[in-house]
Write an enzyme that holds these catalytic residues in place. Structure first.
Site, mmCIF file in Angstrom:
data_model
loop_
_atom_site.group_PDB
_atom_site.id
_atom_site.type_symbol
_atom_site.label_atom_id
_atom_site.label_comp_id
_atom_site.label_asym_id
_atom_site.label_seq_id
_atom_site.Cartn_x
_atom_site.Cartn_y
_atom_site.Cartn_z
ATOM 1 N N ARG A 85 37.804 39.207 35.377
ATOM 2 C CA ARG A 85 37.610 39.655 33.991
ATOM 3 C C ARG A 85 37.376 38.440 33.096
ATOM 4 O O ARG A 85 38.197 37.519 33.076
ATOM 5 C CB ARG A 85 38.843 40.421 33.481
ATOM 6 C CG ARG A 85 39.230 41.637 34.286
ATOM 7 C CD ARG A 85 38.181 42.715 34.309
ATOM 8 N NE ARG A 85 37.800 43.157 32.976
ATOM 9 C CZ ARG A 85 36.783 43.987 32.748
ATOM 10 N NH1 ARG A 85 36.040 44.439 33.752
ATOM 11 N NH2 ARG A 85 36.498 44.343 31.519
ATOM 12 N N HIS A 103 34.785 27.490 40.904
ATOM 13 C CA HIS A 103 33.482 28.149 40.952
ATOM 14 C C HIS A 103 32.738 27.666 42.196
ATOM 15 O O HIS A 103 32.720 26.461 42.459
ATOM 16 C CB HIS A 103 32.690 27.822 39.682
ATOM 17 C CG HIS A 103 31.354 28.485 39.629
ATOM 18 N ND1 HIS A 103 31.204 29.816 39.295
ATOM 19 C CD2 HIS A 103 30.111 28.023 39.912
ATOM 20 C CE1 HIS A 103 29.921 30.134 39.360
ATOM 21 N NE2 HIS A 103 29.233 29.067 39.723
ATOM 22 N N ASP A 139 31.997 29.426 33.130
ATOM 23 C CA ASP A 139 31.638 28.418 34.142
ATOM 24 C C ASP A 139 31.243 27.077 33.528
ATOM 25 O O ASP A 139 30.431 26.342 34.098
ATOM 26 C CB ASP A 139 30.512 28.933 35.058
ATOM 27 C CG ASP A 139 30.917 30.175 35.829
ATOM 28 O OD1 ASP A 139 32.116 30.359 36.056
ATOM 29 O OD2 ASP A 139 30.030 30.976 36.172
HETATM 30 N N1 NHR Z 1 36.728 33.564 31.244
HETATM 31 C C1 NHR Z 1 36.173 32.597 30.500
HETATM 32 N N2 NHR Z 1 36.280 32.721 29.174
HETATM 33 N N3 NHR Z 1 35.524 31.541 31.021
HETATM 34 C C2 NHR Z 1 35.411 31.419 32.361
HETATM 35 O O1 NHR Z 1 34.766 30.359 32.836
HETATM 36 C C3 NHR Z 1 35.966 32.409 33.216
HETATM 37 C C4 NHR Z 1 36.635 33.492 32.604
HETATM 38 C C5 NHR Z 1 37.181 34.510 33.398
HETATM 39 C C6 NHR Z 1 37.044 34.471 34.763
HETATM 40 C C7 NHR Z 1 36.188 33.404 36.834
HETATM 41 C C8 NHR Z 1 34.714 33.652 37.201
HETATM 42 C C9 NHR Z 1 34.600 33.711 38.725
HETATM 43 O O2 NHR Z 1 35.556 33.374 39.439
HETATM 44 C C10 NHR Z 1 36.378 33.400 35.367
HETATM 45 C C11 NHR Z 1 35.848 32.371 34.599
HETATM 46 C C12 NHR Z 1 34.227 37.260 36.183
HETATM 47 C C13 NHR Z 1 33.003 37.256 35.546
HETATM 48 C C14 NHR Z 1 32.415 38.532 34.985
HETATM 49 O O3 NHR Z 1 31.252 38.592 34.643
HETATM 50 C C15 NHR Z 1 32.346 36.031 35.439
HETATM 51 C C16 NHR Z 1 32.909 34.874 35.974
HETATM 52 C C17 NHR Z 1 34.142 34.910 36.593
HETATM 53 C C18 NHR Z 1 34.798 36.101 36.731
HETATM 54 N N4 NHR Z 1 33.222 39.622 34.844
HETATM 55 C C19 NHR Z 1 32.841 40.956 34.343
HETATM 56 C C20 NHR Z 1 33.432 41.202 32.950
HETATM 57 O O4 NHR Z 1 32.830 42.038 32.233
HETATM 58 C C21 NHR Z 1 33.385 42.056 35.207
HETATM 59 C C22 NHR Z 1 32.996 41.939 36.659
HETATM 60 C C23 NHR Z 1 33.868 42.826 37.557
HETATM 61 O O5 NHR Z 1 34.825 43.461 37.073
HETATM 62 O O6 NHR Z 1 33.593 42.841 38.774
HETATM 63 O O7 NHR Z 1 34.505 40.661 32.617
HETATM 64 O O8 NHR Z 1 33.529 34.084 39.232
#
Ligand code: NHR
Length: 183
Positions: A85, A103, A139
């Site tokens: 999330r 990452h 990221d």
């Molecule tokens: N939050 C911030 N503000 N910045 C980062 O760099 C973050 C973060 C939260 C999680 C991990 C990252 C990964 O391990 C992470 C980094 C989820 C998404 C995403 O698009 C992107 C990157 C990461 C984790 N999540 C969607 C959302 O709407 C939902 C996707 C799902 O539920 O499967 O939150 O890859």
């Protein structure tokens, strides 16, 4: 997450550094990591994001649970491990300098999804993983550690991912320990 829990136990973080994995929180009740944590005697919590009106409300509740799991007066590190999330700027800023993620690419290359296929498609000869401080921008954030692996002829996203993952399991626990020791 399992690699961090196992490394903390194997390397006796409690005895050597007065540090421990204080708790594991997932937004998914069936996350495999919860059972692994429980089997190591670590407190777990489930916080379902779908029961909150918006991201701000979820993140506020998440921070509350995190604080409750921490040891009062002791520095607290928040480690994302398979947490999917996106976190709000409010949450990220609250834990500025103490919130980390790993990452599966050599950032700043290949932020975002499908990193292994993108590295193969780009003809990269090396790939890897990056431990970084989390900032509001996805990221991005200061790099704490990286590991490099070769991209081999015939690699698929799966075979490359498996090679990167073995390195993730080494550098993430070490980066967490390094960060704890400068806190
Ligand atoms: N939050 C911030 N503000 N910045 C980062 O760099 C973050 C973060 C939260 C999680 C991990 C990252 C990964 O391990 C992470 C980094 C989820 C998404 C995403 O698009 C992107 C990157 C990461 C984790 N999540 C969607 C959302 O709407 C939902 C996707 C799902 O539920 O499967 O939150 O890859």
């Amino acid at each position: 997450m399992a690699a961090i829990v196992k490394t903390a136990q194997r390397d006796a973080w409690v005895d050597k550094y007065d540090a421990c994995v204080a708790g594991v929180i997932s937004n998914k009740a069936n996350a495999a990591g919860l059972e692994i944590a429980r089997s190591h005697g670590i407190a777990t919590q489930v916080l379902d994001h779908k029961t909150f009106a918006d991201r701000e409300a979820f993140d506020a509740a998440l921070a509350e649970r995190i604080e409750a799991m921490g040891v009062p007066g002791q520095p607290l590190l928040v480690v994302l491990a398979g947490f999917m999330r996106i976190l709000t700027p409010g949450f990220v800023n609250r834990y500025a300098g103490r919130l980390v993620n790993i990452h599966p690419s050599l950032l700043p290359a290949f932020a975002g999804l499908h990193t292994h296929q993108r590295a193969i498609d780009a003809g990269c000869k090396v790939a890897g993983a990056t431990v970084h401080l989390v900032t509001p921008e996805l990221d991005h954030g200061p790099i704490l550690a990286q590991a490099v692996v070769p991209v081999l002829p015939g690699d698929t996203a799966d075979s490359l991912s498996a090679r990167v993952l073995t390195q993730e399991h080494l550098i993430y626990p070490q980066a967490v320990l390094d960060l704890m020791q400068i806190m």
